[in-house]
Design an enzyme around this catalytic site. Structure first.
Site, PDB file in Angstrom:
ATOM      1  N   ASP A 170      -6.523  -2.918   3.394  1.00 29.63           N
ATOM      2  CA  ASP A 170      -5.423  -3.793   2.995  1.00 29.63           C
ATOM      3  C   ASP A 170      -5.594  -5.217   3.523  1.00 29.63           C
ATOM      4  OD1 ASP A 170      -4.010  -1.644   1.754  1.00 29.63           O
ATOM      5  OD2 ASP A 170      -3.376  -0.982   3.737  1.00 29.63           O
ATOM      6  N   ASP A 229       0.859  -1.171   0.000  1.00 29.84           N
ATOM      7  CA  ASP A 229       0.000   0.000   0.000  1.00 29.84           C
ATOM      8  C   ASP A 229       0.904   1.232   0.000  1.00 29.84           C
ATOM      9  OD1 ASP A 229      -2.306   1.614   0.293  1.00 29.84           O
ATOM     10  OD2 ASP A 229      -2.004   1.671   2.461  1.00 29.84           O
ATOM     11  N   ASP A 247      -1.349  -0.895   6.053  1.00 30.27           N
ATOM     12  CA  ASP A 247      -1.627  -0.392   7.398  1.00 30.27           C
ATOM     13  C   ASP A 247      -3.100  -0.168   7.670  1.00 30.27           C
ATOM     14  OD1 ASP A 247      -1.893   1.837   5.666  1.00 30.27           O
ATOM     15  OD2 ASP A 247      -1.598   3.191   7.360  1.00 30.27           O
TER      16      ASP A 247
END
Length: 1288
Positions: free
Chosen positions: A1010, A548, A1006
């Site tokens: 995700d 990410d 995080d």
């Protein structure tokens, strides 16, 4: 409502039971995305997954008398001592309201603060159904899809009688509030633990072996001895499980015995948590933890507002708001008793929705997620709350969500099963040879069986058995029994000890990874976490990293950097320091008045400050004024006054009257924008349920909030309807440029110029990595306001398709907007990200970035973190249809000569001119992959490829038959950046690689969006960031910063793979050499076989598996290409297995024949030779291990030599027991020189071929690891020489 407090619209008089036509209320449409990032949430936030659908009988009605008594709209999230409420999202239901009076302004909705970042689950045109299916199988905690337990449709509701627990529980027998996270009790521990352990097929094999040994014809070992290995392994695991469960039990007991105030006999008394029942009324004070799921009845704030922190539930530290219904809050505030009935849905794990109704004083009104506080939350900034218990104990949402992350299995362990199968084949062959020999021997001597000394059918002794025959089952059955007996004798060919050894080694490895001070993050006070012990070695073989961007590569700490207002840019694109206070960019002196002190200072453009605050008139000034009003008003943040900071500021600052203010919000973007508005003189300092107050350069501006539509993934924008003091009404809107420019008004050329300039500024902002947001506004006429309010009321009270109806309502006012400007927010890279990515790429790992940000922003971040380089060829795929995507993929493949082909036996290494290193080739397996056309490589050798693709294209590619085309193109690129992708698309990209290759994948993120990606990958890593802990809770490993990934893979990953790979091969060798020696000799006692794996040779294996290091961490970090050893499977592969087995065969023959020929002419019996063989094999395997140890420390010496000493001690003890056949043999042998010479000869002859092969191989074909090790030794020697020379 007019400024005087009179209602704008009266109730309809046509019906005595009518829903108010226009409620002074505000709804939130949808909900903020998980990170509430304005420039990205429209891509990364998921749509409403849980839509409440109701029957007609549940439609809310209000009788006329109730309406005339002025029932107020219930509050929703807001600031302390104020009231807010929500009608819009799926989290809340509408409620009957009082019409505001002169003393009480109308109430508003601020639903965003109640939002809990939800796990990744995103639907895009039914995309990637295969990915969804895989996620359904793997996800235990994070489910996507519709909630089945809807009380309005599928199940009968739960009835909770307020303050009547007896009636509530007598009828329905709800569970108590006692929780139990432990698995076992004293009564079920043994059977349940054994049941769980025997899920391992290998354990069933050893149980079958032990069972066979209990049969009289097959009793090769003593019946007790045969059970010892299995019992040992089961006992060790049971003790470990029991200890862990005891800790859980102790924690449960402490939790259950906590106390809370419960209403009993009209007063609140302390009661243990475990005794609390559904229906009871509890009172929670500030900073206390909520003991169960409670529906709020009242709070210390008369408006019913309460602030909670959900850290224990989802890890988010930002405050969220909950509220009590005004109908009950007013009764509680007056000291009255609340008696009523709550109808709620059956217990479920959906923490993002609560559907219920309440009957109170003859009226029914809905309850929503904003009215419930879940177990585990903490009460903050609120003196007390009172609520009724609806869910207790194991039925609370927190407990229903306490599932573990899905179990994963390492690649090496799966390969280990292949070798185990080969060992099984060897075992069957040896047993067949023994059985065949037995059958032939019986056939040859079948007439002499009564007279043979070692095998006879008849007893010749006197007594009861005199003349009786042994049980003889015939030659065929005796042969079969010999086969089964051989399996029992040779059972350790399949090493049962390997499983327990691997568990202990992984546990030790995890201990040292957790304790690594280089992976401790001071900023978040978080250390490395190992949440899964099964895949440590996979860290050394990662080929693809899917990352990410926001919060993972960047800090997710937003700083307002620049703004485009009315077509003019203000501020700086870089993070260079701003001019000193009092000095504008134009040189004109201006000293701003500082009344508010922000937690973090914002650099301001003083030319813009002059424009705003020096009384200038004109379009630029008016637009700038409206621009910052929008930033201050269009949000869901809560202003918090920091008294301590104010006092400190008063002592150090000349302007002692400045007050410290902080903003609490779930979105770092929102906080940055509101802080920026405050820095420019537009400070939001009060938020109530019906209005907000903004300090505009010292003057208070009170704005009535009539409505709010929050961000959702469809509209991609947020709007708020505001009534100004002059009674004018405006809608203020902010959102992503892709959704905003399409709803702007088409006006004069001047506006076209502003749009063109703003668009150019947005492109410029994105090119330097700033997150962008467009701001616009519009005046509403009375007719438009009335139409919107009417539609809004209908949509907000609907129990079916509420989100869609609210979106339609928002479209009535979100049109023909006047463009005000755009903002640029900087999300800085985390420390060490560029260096880490560069090292990972040099290690042969491909890093792909999957983000919801704009394409330009993602490319800019890619350049700044060295993921992209200036000489890379960018392939951009932005398709709007299946055909267009297909054409773009085909053109890219054709242009860059990418074709699909079979790998075959040739592996092409293409040099990366950018970094000057060779890409480590993929494993040679029969899969389809990308090859470069011969003869065309030179044309592309000067640059490498990077693929940029957006989420819209992935909609068509992942669902259609274009996956293989994308796979071919993507795997030929050095870098892939996916922009505007949804959470499920992230998982789809991971699955694209995972399902088509044998390469190991790692996903790191995080946020909640995700989670799907993390659980889909072979290894999931969570970042302890700003977006909660959903990613951490779903991960296998967790860390504080992205840069730690470099050390995790290059150092710990390399060590773990090398250790576990060698551990498996050594265990195969160690057991096989003993079994082969048994096959040749069959002269060892039962206890020798048992002790061999458990005591004699187990400890050194574990110590080496935990502590051995082939290279230092400094060398591994300096030379990332050494990580390629894992890609090439240098420590464990089929070739090494066969070489090890050949070496094992040689050593077993040496073990057998050297003592045999040494004592050939002697009178030594077979049991004495057995003692010699036992000590020889123990010495041999330990010396074999010692030859391969790279790092000798004290504990390693103790383990190796200590195990030899323990072996001799055990031999002495066993040979001192008269009942054993080898009684006193060690005492007879150890005193002769021949004994010691025989052992020395065995060691030399057995290990000589291995030693010579190692020498030749290292001299003529050294590996990278060996070269680096020699370089380490030379470097260390030089340092020692330099120290010696300096000392002399």
């Amino acid at each position: 409502m007019t400024s005087g407090g009179e209602p704008l619209l009266q109730l309809s008089e046509s019906s005595t039971h009518a829903v108010p036509r226009h409620r002074s209320t505000v709804s939130n449409l949808g909900s903020l995305c998980s990170d509430a990032s304005f420039s990205t949430c429209m891509h990364e936030a998921e749509p409403d997954l849980f839509e409440v659908k109701g029957d007609k009988e549940n439609t809310i009605v209000i009788d006329d008398s109730f309406a005339k008594s002025a029932v107020e709209r219930s509050p929703l999230p807001g600031s302390r001592n104020k009231r807010f409420h929500s009608a819009g999202s799926h989290f809340s239901e509408p409620s009957p309201l009082k019409h505001p009076t002169r003393d009480r302004k109308r109430l508003v909705s601020w639903g965003g603060m109640e939002q809990i970042s939800r796990p990744a689950s995103f639907e895009i045109s039914g995309t990637t159904s295969r990915v969804q299916e895989k996620l359904r199988k793997s996800q235990a905690l994070y489910k996507s899809g519709q909630v089945d337990d809807n009380i309005f449709r599928d199940q009968s509701p739960r009835l909770v009688y307020i303050d009547d627990p007896k009636r509530t529980n007598d009828k329905y027998e709800f569970v108590t509030n006692e929780i139990r996270t432990s698995k076992y009790t004293l009564f079920n521990f043994l059977p349940k633990n054994l049941f769980i352990q025997f899920h391992r097929v290998a354990y069933l094999y050893f149980l079958a072996i032990a069972a066979l040994n209990q049969l009289p014809p097959l009793a090769v070992f003593g019946r007790t001895v045969s059970l010892f290995p299995l019992l040992f392994v089961l006992s060790v695991t049971a003790i470990k499980d029991g200890y862990e469960d005891w800790r859980r039990y102790r924690s449960d007991k402490k939790e259950n015995n906590r106390e809370a105030h419960v209403l009993q006999s009209e007063c609140f008394e302390m009661k243990k948590w475990k005794d609390i029942q559904a229906g009871e009324v509890v009172k929670i004070h500030a900073d206390e933890t909520i003991p169960c799921d409670i529906v709020l009845l009242g709070t210390s704030d008369p408006s019913g507002i309460a602030y909670i922190q959900t850290m224990n539930l989802d890890g988010e530290s930002n405050l969220k708001t909950r509220y009590a219904r005004q109908e009950t809050a007013s009764v509680v505030a007056e000291g009255g008793t609340v008696i009523g009935l709550v109808r709620c849905e059956q217990p479920n794990r959906n923490i993002y929705e609560f559907t219920a109704n309440m009957d109170f004083r003859g009226h029914k009104f809905p309850l929503s997620q904003s009215n419930i506080i879940l177990r585990g939350c903490q009460l903050k900034n609120t003196e007390w709350v009172i609520g009724v218990v609806v869910y207790t104990g194991q039925e609370t949402k927190a407990m229903l969500n306490s599932a573990a992350s899905p179990a994963k299995r390492s690649k090496l362990e799966s390969h280990m099963n292949r070798e185990t199968l080969w060992l099984s084949v060897f075992l069957l062959i040896m047993c067949s040879v023994v059985a065949l020999g037995m059958g032939l021997w019986l056939q040859r001597h079948k007439e002499q069986l009564d007279r043979l000394p070692y095998y006879r059918k008849r007893y010749f002794t006197s007594g009861r058995k005199a003349g009786k025959t042994y049980k003889f089952y015939g030659i065929p059955m005796e042969t079969f029994f010999a086969f089964l007996s051989s399996i029992i004798v040779f059972q350790i060919m399949i090493p049962i000890s390997l499983y327990i050894t691997m568990e202990l080694v992984r546990l030790g490895q995890s201990y040292f990874m957790i304790g690594d001070k280089h992976m401790y993050d001071n900023s978040s006070d978080s250390r490395f976490q190992c949440r899964s012990l099964n895949i440590n070695e996979d860290l050394g073989q990662i080929r693809y990293i899917f990352s990410d961007k926001t919060g993972t590569l960047t800090q997710n700490k937003m700083e307002f950097r620049t703004a485009s207002i009315h077509g003019k840019m203000h501020g700086t694109l870089s993070s260079a320091p701003a001019p000193a206070p009092g000095q504008s960019l134009s040189g004109v002196t201006y000293v701003p008045r500082k009344r508010w002190k922000l937690k973090s200072e914002v650099d301001v453009d003083f030319d813009l400050m002059e424009l705003l605050h020096k009384g200038a008139q004109g379009d630029d000034r008016n637009v700038a004024h409206e621009f910052f009003l929008t930033l201050a008003a269009c949000n869901t943040v809560i202003p918090i006054f920091n008294q301590r900071a104010s006092l400190e500021h008063a002592e150090t600052d000349v302007e002692g009257d400045a007050e410290a203010i902080d903003y609490q919000g779930e979105s770092p973007d929102e906080q940055a924008l509101v802080s920026a508005a405050s820095a420019y003189g537009y400070t939001l300092f009060e938020r109530t349920s019906g209005h907000i107050v903004i300090d505009v350069n010292g003057e208070k501006l009170r704005l009535d909030v009539l409505g709010l539509h929050e961000f959702d993934s469809v509209r991609k924008r947020m709007s708020v309807v505001i009534r100004f003091p002059d009674n004018s009404v405006k809608v203020l809107v902010k959102g992503a440029d892709t959704s905003m420019f399409s709803i702007l008004a088409n006006e004069m050329d001047r506006e076209d110029h502003v749009q063109t300039a703003t668009h150019a500024h947005l492109v410029e902002y994105s090119s330097v990595g700033l997150r962008t947001l467009v701001v616009a506004a519009r005046d509403l006429t009375d007719a438009e306001l009335e139409e919107w309010q009417q539609k809004y009321e209908e949509a907000s009270t609907s129990l079916t398709d509420r989100s869609a109806k609210l979106r339609q309502t928002a479209s009535l006012i979100e049109r023909d907007l006047r463009l005000l400007g755009a903002t640029g927010i900087e999300d800085k890279l985390q420390d060490g990200v560029p260096e880490s990515i560069e090292s990972l790429r040099q290690a042969g790992i491909k890093v792909w970035v999957l983000t919801g940000d704009k394409q330009e922003t993602a490319i800019s971040i890619g350049l700044s973190c060295r993921l992209l380089t200036s000489d890379m060829q960018l392939i951009i795929i932005n398709g709007t249809s299946e055909q267009e995507c297909k054409t773009l993929l085909a053109e890219a493949k054709s242009k860059y000569f990418v074709t699909s082909g079979s790998f075959g036996d040739q592996i092409l290494k293409r040099k990366d001119a950018t970094n000057g290193y060779l890409e480590i080739p993929h494993d040679t397996n029969n899969m389809e992959t990308v090859s470069w056309n011969p003869g065309k490589e030179e044309e592309l050798s000067s640059s490498s490829l990077a693929l940029i693709i957006d989420g819209n294209s992935l909609v068509y590619i992942l669902e259609k038959d274009l996956e293989s085309e994308l796979f071919d193109l993507a795997t030929s690129c050095q870098v892939v950046v996916c922009c505007r992708v949804a959470p499920l698309q992230k998982a789809g990209i991971v699955d694209l690689i995972k399902s088509r290759t044998d390469d190991l994948t790692l996903a790191i993120g995080d946020g909640a969006n995700d989670v799907s990606m993390i659980q889909m990958a072979d290894v999931g890593v969570g970042i302890c960031g700003q977006e909660g802990r959903q990613a951490v809770m779903a991960s296998d490993f967790a860390m504080g910063q992205f840069r730690f990934l470099k050390r995790l893979l290059l150092v710990h990953g390399h060590w773990n793979y090398h250790r576990v790979g060698y551990l498996v091969l050594y265990n195969f060798y160690r057991n096989a050499v003993f079994v082969l020696m048994l096959f040749w000799t069959q002269a060892l006692t039962d206890w020798s076989s048992v002790f061999y794996s458990v005591i004699y040779t187990s400890v050194p294996t574990i110590v080496v598996g935990i502590l051995d290091k082939d290279l230092s961490h400094k060398t591994l970090l300096e030379h990332p290409k050494l990580y390629g050893a894992g890609h090439r499977q240098e420590s464990y592969n089929l070739q090494l297995f066969w070489i090890t087995m050949l070496d094992t065969l040689w050593q077993s023959l040496v073990l057998f024949y050297v003592p045999l020929y040494t004592y050939f002419e002697s009178t030594l019996d077979i049991w004495s030779l057995g003692s010699l063989w036992t000590i020889s094999v123990v010495l041999l395997v330990n010396m074999h291990l010692a030859m391969d140890i790279q790092r000798w420390i004290v504990i390693t010496h103790a383990a190796i030599w200590g195990s030899i000493i323990i072996t001799y001690a055990c031999m002495v003890v066993l040979d001192s027991i008269p009942v054993f056949p080898n009684y006193w043999t060690i005492y007879q042998l150890a005193v002769t020189p021949t004994y010691w010479l025989t052992i020395a000869l065995i060691l030399i002859v057995a290990l000589l071929p291995r030693f010579l092969c190692k020498v030749v191989y290292q001299m003529f074909w050294p590996s990278d690891i060996q070269i680096a090790r020699e370089a380490e030794k030379i470097k260390k020697q030089k340092k020692l020489d330099a120290k010696t020379e300096h000392a002399s």
